[in-house]
Motif scaffolding. Structure first.
Motif, PDB file in Angstrom:
ATOM      1  N   VAL A   6      27.937 -27.059  15.758  1.00 17.82           N
ATOM      2  CA  VAL A   6      28.178 -26.690  14.373  1.00 17.82           C
ATOM      3  C   VAL A   6      29.681 -26.650  14.115  1.00 17.82           C
ATOM      4  O   VAL A   6      30.392 -25.804  14.666  1.00 17.82           O
ATOM      5  CB  VAL A   6      27.551 -25.321  14.038  1.00 17.82           C
ATOM      6  CG1 VAL A   6      27.825 -24.952  12.577  1.00 17.82           C
ATOM      7  CG2 VAL A   6      26.045 -25.340  14.304  1.00 17.82           C
ATOM      8  N   ALA A   7      30.140 -27.596  13.281  1.00 18.02           N
ATOM      9  CA  ALA A   7      31.526 -27.560  12.809  1.00 18.02           C
ATOM     10  C   ALA A   7      31.550 -26.891  11.436  1.00 18.02           C
ATOM     11  O   ALA A   7      32.265 -25.927  11.209  1.00 18.02           O
ATOM     12  CB  ALA A   7      32.094 -28.967  12.729  1.00 18.02           C
ATOM     13  N   GLY A   8      30.732 -27.419  10.543  1.00 19.45           N
ATOM     14  CA  GLY A   8      30.632 -26.892   9.182  1.00 19.45           C
ATOM     15  C   GLY A   8      30.334 -28.040   8.250  1.00 19.45           C
ATOM     16  O   GLY A   8      30.813 -29.154   8.454  1.00 19.45           O
ATOM     17  N   PRO A   9      29.521 -27.819   7.219  1.00 21.17           N
ATOM     18  CA  PRO A   9      29.072 -28.930   6.370  1.00 21.17           C
ATOM     19  C   PRO A   9      30.165 -29.572   5.545  1.00 21.17           C
ATOM     20  O   PRO A   9      29.961 -30.663   5.024  1.00 21.17           O
ATOM     21  CB  PRO A   9      28.009 -28.275   5.483  1.00 21.17           C
ATOM     22  CG  PRO A   9      28.312 -26.825   5.521  1.00 21.17           C
ATOM     23  CD  PRO A   9      28.911 -26.540   6.864  1.00 21.17           C
ATOM     24  N   PHE A  10      31.313 -28.931   5.373  1.00 21.56           N
ATOM     25  CA  PHE A  10      32.402 -29.603   4.633  1.00 21.56           C
ATOM     26  C   PHE A  10      33.635 -29.781   5.513  1.00 21.56           C
ATOM     27  O   PHE A  10      34.751 -29.917   5.024  1.00 21.56           O
ATOM     28  CB  PHE A  10      32.736 -28.852   3.336  1.00 21.56           C
ATOM     29  CG  PHE A  10      32.749 -27.362   3.458  1.00 21.56           C
ATOM     30  CD1 PHE A  10      31.605 -26.634   3.194  1.00 21.56           C
ATOM     31  CD2 PHE A  10      33.901 -26.699   3.823  1.00 21.56           C
ATOM     32  CE1 PHE A  10      31.602 -25.255   3.297  1.00 21.56           C
ATOM     33  CE2 PHE A  10      33.911 -25.314   3.927  1.00 21.56           C
ATOM     34  CZ  PHE A  10      32.745 -24.591   3.666  1.00 21.56           C
ATOM     35  N   HIS A  37      22.794 -36.133  27.278  1.00 21.64           N
ATOM     36  CA  HIS A  37      22.198 -35.178  26.347  1.00 21.64           C
ATOM     37  C   HIS A  37      22.111 -35.788  24.936  1.00 21.64           C
ATOM     38  O   HIS A  37      22.860 -36.704  24.597  1.00 21.64           O
ATOM     39  CB  HIS A  37      23.028 -33.888  26.307  1.00 21.64           C
ATOM     40  CG  HIS A  37      23.195 -33.255  27.660  1.00 21.64           C
ATOM     41  ND1 HIS A  37      22.160 -32.642  28.319  1.00 21.64           N
ATOM     42  CD2 HIS A  37      24.268 -33.182  28.493  1.00 21.64           C
ATOM     43  CE1 HIS A  37      22.585 -32.192  29.499  1.00 21.64           C
ATOM     44  NE2 HIS A  37      23.855 -32.516  29.629  1.00 21.64           N
ATOM     45  N   THR A  38      21.221 -35.252  24.132  1.00 20.61           N
ATOM     46  CA  THR A  38      21.134 -35.621  22.722  1.00 20.61           C
ATOM     47  C   THR A  38      21.949 -34.617  21.923  1.00 20.61           C
ATOM     48  O   THR A  38      21.725 -33.400  22.029  1.00 20.61           O
ATOM     49  CB  THR A  38      19.666 -35.590  22.246  1.00 20.61           C
ATOM     50  OG1 THR A  38      18.910 -36.524  23.026  1.00 20.61           O
ATOM     51  CG2 THR A  38      19.571 -35.966  20.773  1.00 20.61           C
ATOM     52  N   VAL A  39      22.896 -35.135  21.145  1.00 19.14           N
ATOM     53  CA  VAL A  39      23.827 -34.238  20.459  1.00 19.14           C
ATOM     54  C   VAL A  39      23.893 -34.580  18.969  1.00 19.14           C
ATOM     55  O   VAL A  39      24.154 -35.726  18.593  1.00 19.14           O
ATOM     56  CB  VAL A  39      25.248 -34.347  21.061  1.00 19.14           C
ATOM     57  CG1 VAL A  39      26.205 -33.393  20.334  1.00 19.14           C
ATOM     58  CG2 VAL A  39      25.220 -34.034  22.546  1.00 19.14           C
ATOM     59  N   ASP A  40      23.636 -33.587  18.131  1.00 18.27           N
ATOM     60  CA  ASP A  40      23.865 -33.684  16.697  1.00 18.27           C
ATOM     61  C   ASP A  40      24.985 -32.716  16.332  1.00 18.27           C
ATOM     62  O   ASP A  40      25.143 -31.664  16.979  1.00 18.27           O
ATOM     63  CB  ASP A  40      22.601 -33.302  15.915  1.00 18.27           C
ATOM     64  CG  ASP A  40      21.462 -34.311  16.120  1.00 18.27           C
ATOM     65  OD1 ASP A  40      21.741 -35.437  16.578  1.00 18.27           O
ATOM     66  OD2 ASP A  40      20.315 -33.942  15.835  1.00 18.27           O
ATOM     67  N   VAL A  41      25.740 -33.079  15.291  1.00 17.60           N
ATOM     68  CA  VAL A  41      26.854 -32.236  14.865  1.00 17.60           C
ATOM     69  C   VAL A  41      26.761 -32.005  13.360  1.00 17.60           C
ATOM     70  O   VAL A  41      26.698 -32.971  12.586  1.00 17.60           O
ATOM     71  CB  VAL A  41      28.219 -32.880  15.197  1.00 17.60           C
ATOM     72  CG1 VAL A  41      29.361 -31.960  14.757  1.00 17.60           C
ATOM     73  CG2 VAL A  41      28.332 -33.178  16.689  1.00 17.60           C
ATOM     74  N   ILE A  42      26.746 -30.750  12.931  1.00 18.53           N
ATOM     75  CA  ILE A  42      26.801 -30.444  11.502  1.00 18.53           C
ATOM     76  C   ILE A  42      28.248 -30.550  11.055  1.00 18.53           C
ATOM     77  O   ILE A  42      29.114 -29.791  11.505  1.00 18.53           O
ATOM     78  CB  ILE A  42      26.252 -29.034  11.215  1.00 18.53           C
ATOM     79  CG1 ILE A  42      24.752 -28.977  11.512  1.00 18.53           C
ATOM     80  CG2 ILE A  42      26.514 -28.641   9.765  1.00 18.53           C
ATOM     81  CD1 ILE A  42      24.131 -27.615  11.294  1.00 18.53           C
ATOM     82  N   ALA A  43      28.504 -31.524  10.189  1.00 20.65           N
ATOM     83  CA  ALA A  43      29.869 -31.767   9.701  1.00 20.65           C
ATOM     84  C   ALA A  43      29.781 -32.564   8.403  1.00 20.65           C
ATOM     85  O   ALA A  43      28.705 -33.058   8.038  1.00 20.65           O
ATOM     86  CB  ALA A  43      30.684 -32.525  10.742  1.00 20.65           C
TER      87      ALA A  43
END
Length: 353
Positions: A6-10, A37-43
Protein backbone atom coordinates in the motif's frame (compact mmCIF):
# COMPACT_ATOMS: atom_id res chain seq x y z
CA UNK A 1 2.65 -15.55 -1.24
CA UNK A 2 0.12 -13.03 -2.47
CA UNK A 3 1.25 -9.66 -1.21
CA UNK A 4 -0.48 -6.28 -1.28
CA UNK A 5 1.77 -3.24 -0.92
CA UNK A 6 0.00 0.00 0.00
CA UNK A 7 1.48 3.29 -1.18
CA UNK A 8 -1.74 5.27 -1.50
CA UNK A 9 -4.35 5.75 -4.23
CA UNK A 10 -3.03 9.18 -5.27
CA UNK A 11 0.69 8.42 -4.87
CA UNK A 12 2.51 8.16 -8.18
CA UNK A 13 5.27 5.57 -8.47
CA UNK A 14 6.52 6.93 -11.77
CA UNK A 15 10.02 8.32 -12.05
CA UNK A 16 11.30 10.78 -11.11
CA UNK A 17 10.24 9.76 -7.63
CA UNK A 18 9.13 12.30 -5.07
CA UNK A 19 11.33 10.65 -2.48
CA UNK A 20 13.01 7.53 -1.21
CA UNK A 21 9.77 5.87 -0.05
CA UNK A 22 8.48 5.65 -3.62
CA UNK A 23 11.79 4.09 -4.75
CA UNK A 24 11.62 1.66 -1.83
CA UNK A 25 8.11 0.47 -2.76
CA UNK A 26 8.91 0.01 -6.45
CA UNK A 27 12.18 -1.85 -5.95
CA UNK A 28 10.81 -4.06 -3.17
CA UNK A 29 7.73 -4.96 -5.22
CA UNK A 30 9.85 -5.86 -8.25
CA UNK A 31 12.25 -7.96 -6.18
CA UNK A 32 9.38 -9.82 -4.49
CA UNK A 33 8.01 -10.72 -7.93
CA UNK A 34 11.46 -11.98 -8.97
CA UNK A 35 11.41 -14.17 -5.86
CA UNK A 36 8.23 -15.79 -7.11
CA UNK A 37 5.55 -13.91 -5.19
CA UNK A 38 2.43 -12.24 -6.58
CA UNK A 39 2.53 -8.55 -5.78
CA UNK A 40 -0.10 -5.84 -6.23
CA UNK A 41 0.49 -2.22 -5.25
CA UNK A 42 -2.18 0.36 -4.40
CA UNK A 43 -0.97 3.54 -6.09
CA UNK A 44 -2.01 6.18 -8.59
CA UNK A 45 0.25 4.75 -11.29
CA UNK A 46 3.72 3.35 -11.99
CA UNK A 47 6.11 2.97 -14.90
CA UNK A 48 5.06 0.21 -17.29
CA UNK A 49 8.40 -1.62 -17.09
CA UNK A 50 7.69 -2.73 -13.52
CA UNK A 51 6.80 -6.34 -12.76
CA UNK A 52 3.95 -5.79 -10.30
CA UNK A 53 0.32 -4.86 -10.90
CA UNK A 54 -0.97 -1.46 -9.85
CA UNK A 55 -4.36 -1.33 -8.12
CA UNK A 56 -5.91 2.04 -8.94
CA UNK A 57 -8.83 3.68 -7.16
CA UNK A 58 -10.01 6.27 -9.67
CA UNK A 59 -11.53 9.63 -8.87
CA UNK A 60 -15.31 9.92 -8.63
CA UNK A 61 -17.11 11.30 -11.72
CA UNK A 62 -19.22 13.28 -9.26
CA UNK A 63 -18.13 16.44 -7.52
CA UNK A 64 -16.50 15.79 -4.17
CA UNK A 65 -16.28 19.49 -3.35
CA UNK A 66 -18.15 20.40 -0.17
CA UNK A 67 -19.02 23.99 0.72
CA UNK A 68 -21.85 23.25 3.12
CA UNK A 69 -20.55 21.33 6.11
CA UNK A 70 -16.77 21.22 6.31
CA UNK A 71 -15.45 23.19 3.33
CA UNK A 72 -13.42 20.77 1.21
CA UNK A 73 -11.84 21.59 -2.15
CA UNK A 74 -12.39 19.21 -5.04
CA UNK A 75 -8.85 17.80 -4.90
CA UNK A 76 -9.06 16.90 -1.20
CA UNK A 77 -12.59 15.55 -1.62
CA UNK A 78 -11.42 13.27 -4.43
CA UNK A 79 -8.53 12.06 -2.28
CA UNK A 80 -10.96 11.20 0.52
CA UNK A 81 -13.15 9.37 -2.00
CA UNK A 82 -10.22 7.40 -3.43
CA UNK A 83 -8.91 6.47 -0.01
CA UNK A 84 -12.28 5.22 1.18
CA UNK A 85 -12.42 2.93 -1.85
CA UNK A 86 -9.81 0.90 -0.01
CA UNK A 87 -12.51 -0.03 2.50
CA UNK A 88 -14.58 -1.50 -0.33
CA UNK A 89 -11.66 -3.35 -1.91
CA UNK A 90 -11.59 -7.14 -1.44
CA UNK A 91 -8.31 -7.94 0.34
CA UNK A 92 -9.24 -11.54 1.14
CA UNK A 93 -7.09 -12.78 -1.78
CA UNK A 94 -3.87 -11.58 -0.09
CA UNK A 95 -1.77 -13.42 2.49
CA UNK A 96 -0.21 -10.23 3.82
CA UNK A 97 -0.61 -6.46 3.46
CA UNK A 98 2.45 -4.22 3.67
CA UNK A 99 1.65 -0.59 4.49
CA UNK A 100 3.94 2.25 3.36
CA UNK A 101 1.42 5.10 3.33
CA UNK A 102 1.44 8.49 5.05
CA UNK A 103 -2.32 8.99 4.63
CA UNK A 104 -4.33 8.85 7.90
CA UNK A 105 -7.52 7.66 6.19
CA UNK A 106 -5.72 4.58 4.89
CA UNK A 107 -5.04 3.49 8.46
CA UNK A 108 -8.56 4.36 9.62
CA UNK A 109 -9.88 1.98 6.98
CA UNK A 110 -7.00 -0.50 7.38
CA UNK A 111 -7.91 -0.92 11.06
CA UNK A 112 -11.03 -2.76 9.88
CA UNK A 113 -8.96 -5.30 7.92
CA UNK A 114 -7.88 -8.44 9.75
CA UNK A 115 -5.37 -9.67 7.17
CA UNK A 116 -1.86 -10.04 8.74
CA UNK A 117 0.04 -6.83 8.04
CA UNK A 118 3.46 -5.20 8.10
CA UNK A 119 4.00 -1.46 8.56
CA UNK A 120 7.26 0.14 7.50
CA UNK A 121 7.99 3.31 9.47
CA UNK A 122 9.60 5.53 6.83
CA UNK A 123 9.53 8.79 8.81
CA UNK A 124 10.60 9.85 12.32
CA UNK A 125 7.91 9.84 15.03
CA UNK A 126 5.82 12.99 15.16
CA UNK A 127 2.60 13.61 17.08
CA UNK A 128 0.51 12.96 13.98
CA UNK A 129 2.21 9.73 12.94
CA UNK A 130 2.46 8.36 16.49
CA UNK A 131 -1.31 8.82 16.94
CA UNK A 132 -2.02 7.37 13.50
CA UNK A 133 0.10 4.26 13.94
CA UNK A 134 -0.88 3.72 17.59
CA UNK A 135 -4.53 3.66 16.56
CA UNK A 136 -3.78 1.33 13.65
CA UNK A 137 -1.74 -1.10 15.73
CA UNK A 138 -4.43 -1.21 18.42
CA UNK A 139 -7.00 -2.52 15.95
CA UNK A 140 -5.08 -4.37 13.21
CA UNK A 141 -2.75 -7.40 13.32
CA UNK A 142 0.39 -5.51 12.28
CA UNK A 143 4.15 -5.73 12.84
CA UNK A 144 6.04 -2.40 12.67
CA UNK A 145 9.44 -2.20 10.96
CA UNK A 146 12.05 0.55 11.36
CA UNK A 147 14.48 1.32 8.54
CA UNK A 148 17.51 2.16 10.70
CA UNK A 149 18.45 1.37 14.26
CA UNK A 150 18.08 4.93 15.52
CA UNK A 151 14.62 5.21 13.95
CA UNK A 152 13.72 1.82 15.38
CA UNK A 153 14.67 2.97 18.87
CA UNK A 154 12.69 6.20 18.54
CA UNK A 155 9.61 4.38 17.31
CA UNK A 156 9.91 1.73 20.01
CA UNK A 157 9.76 4.46 22.63
CA UNK A 158 6.94 6.29 20.87
CA UNK A 159 4.75 3.23 20.29
CA UNK A 160 5.64 1.31 23.45
CA UNK A 161 6.07 -1.74 21.26
CA UNK A 162 8.87 -3.84 19.83
CA UNK A 163 10.04 -2.60 16.44
CA UNK A 164 12.06 -4.83 14.14
CA UNK A 165 14.70 -3.14 11.98
CA UNK A 166 15.34 -3.93 8.32
CA UNK A 167 17.85 -1.62 6.66
CA UNK A 168 16.89 -0.29 3.25
CA UNK A 169 18.68 -1.60 0.20
CA UNK A 170 19.33 -0.65 -3.41
CA UNK A 171 19.48 -2.56 -6.68
CA UNK A 172 23.23 -2.28 -7.20
CA UNK A 173 23.31 -2.82 -10.96
CA UNK A 174 21.08 0.23 -11.45
CA UNK A 175 23.92 2.40 -10.13
CA UNK A 176 27.00 1.77 -12.32
CA UNK A 177 30.41 2.54 -10.88
CA UNK A 178 32.02 5.67 -12.33
CA UNK A 179 35.64 6.74 -12.36
CA UNK A 180 36.11 9.64 -9.95
CA UNK A 181 36.33 13.07 -11.56
CA UNK A 182 38.75 14.76 -9.18
CA UNK A 183 37.88 18.29 -10.33
CA UNK A 184 34.17 17.54 -10.60
CA UNK A 185 31.38 19.47 -8.96
CA UNK A 186 29.85 18.73 -5.60
CA UNK A 187 26.45 17.04 -5.71
CA UNK A 188 23.44 17.35 -3.39
CA UNK A 189 20.02 15.72 -3.89
CA UNK A 190 16.75 15.53 -1.99
CA UNK A 191 13.50 17.39 -1.57
CA UNK A 192 13.96 21.12 -1.11
CA UNK A 193 12.72 21.87 2.40
CA UNK A 194 14.19 23.63 5.39
CA UNK A 195 15.04 20.43 7.31
CA UNK A 196 17.03 19.12 4.33
CA UNK A 197 19.33 22.13 4.76
CA UNK A 198 20.67 22.54 1.24
CA UNK A 199 21.92 25.95 2.40
CA UNK A 200 24.85 24.27 4.17
CA UNK A 201 25.91 22.67 0.88
CA UNK A 202 25.64 26.01 -0.91
CA UNK A 203 27.74 27.76 1.74
CA UNK A 204 30.40 25.05 1.61
CA UNK A 205 30.60 25.07 -2.19
CA UNK A 206 30.72 28.87 -2.29
CA UNK A 207 33.55 29.00 0.26
CA UNK A 208 35.53 26.33 -1.62
CA UNK A 209 34.81 28.06 -4.95
CA UNK A 210 33.65 24.68 -6.24
CA UNK A 211 30.57 24.19 -8.46
CA UNK A 212 27.53 22.57 -6.86
CA UNK A 213 24.60 20.81 -8.48
CA UNK A 214 21.38 20.66 -6.45
CA UNK A 215 18.79 18.07 -7.50
CA UNK A 216 15.30 17.64 -6.08
CA UNK A 217 11.67 18.75 -6.09
CA UNK A 218 10.62 21.85 -4.18
CA UNK A 219 8.42 20.86 -1.23
CA UNK A 220 8.68 24.21 0.57
CA UNK A 221 8.17 26.99 -1.98
CA UNK A 222 8.71 29.96 0.41
CA UNK A 223 11.96 28.37 1.64
CA UNK A 224 13.17 27.84 -1.91
CA UNK A 225 12.19 31.38 -2.94
CA UNK A 226 13.77 33.10 0.04
CA UNK A 227 16.80 30.94 0.87
CA UNK A 228 17.84 28.90 -2.17
CA UNK A 229 16.86 30.72 -5.35
CA UNK A 230 18.76 33.93 -4.50
CA UNK A 231 21.97 31.92 -4.20
CA UNK A 232 21.73 30.20 -7.58
CA UNK A 233 24.28 31.36 -10.13
CA UNK A 234 26.64 30.01 -12.79
CA UNK A 235 28.35 27.86 -10.15
CA UNK A 236 25.37 26.84 -8.03
CA UNK A 237 23.05 24.98 -10.38
CA UNK A 238 19.52 23.74 -9.60
CA UNK A 239 17.92 20.76 -11.40
CA UNK A 240 14.26 20.35 -10.36
CA UNK A 241 13.97 16.62 -10.83
CA UNK A 242 16.01 13.66 -12.07
CA UNK A 243 15.28 10.01 -12.70
CA UNK A 244 17.58 7.41 -11.21
CA UNK A 245 19.36 7.11 -14.56
CA UNK A 246 19.81 10.88 -14.80
CA UNK A 247 21.07 11.04 -11.23
CA UNK A 248 23.58 8.30 -12.00
CA UNK A 249 24.89 10.36 -14.93
CA UNK A 250 25.18 13.40 -12.67
CA UNK A 251 27.20 11.30 -10.22
CA UNK A 252 29.67 10.58 -13.03
CA UNK A 253 30.64 14.24 -13.18
CA UNK A 254 30.91 14.83 -9.44
CA UNK A 255 33.79 14.60 -7.00
CA UNK A 256 31.74 14.12 -3.80
CA UNK A 257 28.19 13.99 -2.47
CA UNK A 258 27.01 16.21 0.38
CA UNK A 259 24.45 15.05 2.98
CA UNK A 260 23.54 18.11 5.03
CA UNK A 261 20.06 17.46 6.41
CA UNK A 262 19.53 19.01 9.83
CA UNK A 263 16.81 16.54 10.82
CA UNK A 264 17.57 12.93 11.62
CA UNK A 265 17.29 11.15 8.29
CA UNK A 266 15.38 7.90 8.81
CA UNK A 267 17.76 6.25 6.35
CA UNK A 268 18.94 8.33 3.37
CA UNK A 269 18.70 6.12 0.30
CA UNK A 270 20.48 8.67 -1.90
CA UNK A 271 23.63 8.33 0.22
CA UNK A 272 23.84 4.62 -0.65
CA UNK A 273 23.06 5.29 -4.31
CA UNK A 274 25.90 7.81 -4.59
CA UNK A 275 28.33 5.49 -2.80
CA UNK A 276 27.41 2.75 -5.25
CA UNK A 277 28.25 5.16 -8.06
CA UNK A 278 31.73 5.59 -6.60
CA UNK A 279 31.17 8.96 -4.91
CA UNK A 280 32.37 9.54 -1.35
CA UNK A 281 29.80 11.08 1.01
CA UNK A 282 30.41 13.80 3.59
CA UNK A 283 27.76 15.22 5.87
CA UNK A 284 26.27 15.77 9.30
CA UNK A 285 25.43 12.94 11.72
CA UNK A 286 21.79 13.99 11.43
CA UNK A 287 21.91 13.20 7.72
CA UNK A 288 23.92 9.98 7.88
CA UNK A 289 22.67 7.25 10.28
CA UNK A 290 25.38 5.30 12.13
CA UNK A 291 24.99 2.21 9.92
CA UNK A 292 25.86 4.27 6.85
CA UNK A 293 29.02 5.87 8.23
CA UNK A 294 32.51 4.81 7.15
CA UNK A 295 35.76 6.40 8.23
CA UNK A 296 37.00 6.79 4.62
CA UNK A 297 34.07 6.86 2.23
CA UNK A 298 31.04 8.09 4.21
CA UNK A 299 32.19 10.56 6.83
CA UNK A 300 29.75 12.16 9.26
CA UNK A 301 30.59 15.04 11.61
CA UNK A 302 28.68 15.72 14.80
CA UNK A 303 27.96 19.31 13.90
CA UNK A 304 25.53 21.53 12.00
CA UNK A 305 28.27 23.89 10.82
CA UNK A 306 29.22 23.59 7.14
CA UNK A 307 32.78 24.68 7.98
CA UNK A 308 33.28 21.39 9.84
CA UNK A 309 32.80 19.53 6.55
CA UNK A 310 35.89 21.05 4.88
CA UNK A 311 38.45 18.68 6.44
CA UNK A 312 36.39 15.47 6.04
CA UNK A 313 35.66 16.40 2.44
CA UNK A 314 39.38 16.53 1.66
CA UNK A 315 39.85 13.10 3.30
CA UNK A 316 36.90 11.50 1.54
CA UNK A 317 38.07 12.67 -1.87
CA UNK A 318 41.21 10.56 -1.40
CA UNK A 319 39.11 7.38 -1.28
CA UNK A 320 38.87 4.97 -4.19
CA UNK A 321 35.54 4.68 -6.07
CA UNK A 322 35.71 0.91 -5.66
CA UNK A 323 35.86 1.30 -1.88
CA UNK A 324 32.71 3.45 -1.97
CA UNK A 325 30.88 0.83 -4.00
CA UNK A 326 32.07 -2.02 -1.80
CA UNK A 327 30.57 -0.29 1.24
CA UNK A 328 27.31 0.46 -0.64
CA UNK A 329 27.02 -3.20 -1.59
CA UNK A 330 26.35 -4.04 2.07
CA UNK A 331 22.94 -2.34 1.62
CA UNK A 332 21.61 -4.86 -0.84
CA UNK A 333 18.03 -5.05 -2.16
CA UNK A 334 18.09 -8.87 -2.25
CA UNK A 335 18.99 -9.04 1.46
CA UNK A 336 16.36 -6.45 2.34
CA UNK A 337 13.66 -8.29 0.40
CA UNK A 338 14.60 -11.63 1.95
CA UNK A 339 14.31 -10.06 5.41
CA UNK A 340 10.82 -8.76 4.59
CA UNK A 341 9.78 -12.19 3.30
CA UNK A 342 10.88 -13.66 6.63
CA UNK A 343 8.69 -11.14 8.46
CA UNK A 344 5.75 -11.84 6.11
CA UNK A 345 6.06 -15.58 6.84
CA UNK A 346 6.19 -14.87 10.56
CA UNK A 347 3.06 -12.69 10.61
CA UNK A 348 0.93 -15.00 8.48
CA UNK A 349 1.89 -18.12 10.41
CA UNK A 350 -0.59 -17.58 13.31
CA UNK A 351 -3.40 -16.97 10.81
CA UNK A 352 -2.79 -20.37 9.24
CA UNK A 353 -2.89 -22.29 12.51
Amino acid sequence: MKILLVAGPFISLREPYNGGTEAFIVELANELVRLGHTVDVIAKDADERNLFQVIEFRESPLSMKDDSYRPTPELLGQQHYQTLQYGLFDVSRYDVIHYNSFIPEIYAVGALVKTPSVLTLHLPPTEKFVLMYTFFMKHAPVVPIGISNRMGEQWMAALGSDVDVILNGIVLHKWPLHARKADGYLLWSGRIAREKNVEAAIQLATYLKQPLKIVGPVFDKPYFRDHVQPQLNEHIDYIPHATQQQLSKLAAGASAYLATASWEEPFGLSTVEMLASGLPVVGFTTAIPPEMRHKNVSIAVDSQDWRDLIGPLAIAKQSEPEACREFAATFDMASMSAAYVTVYERVIQPARI
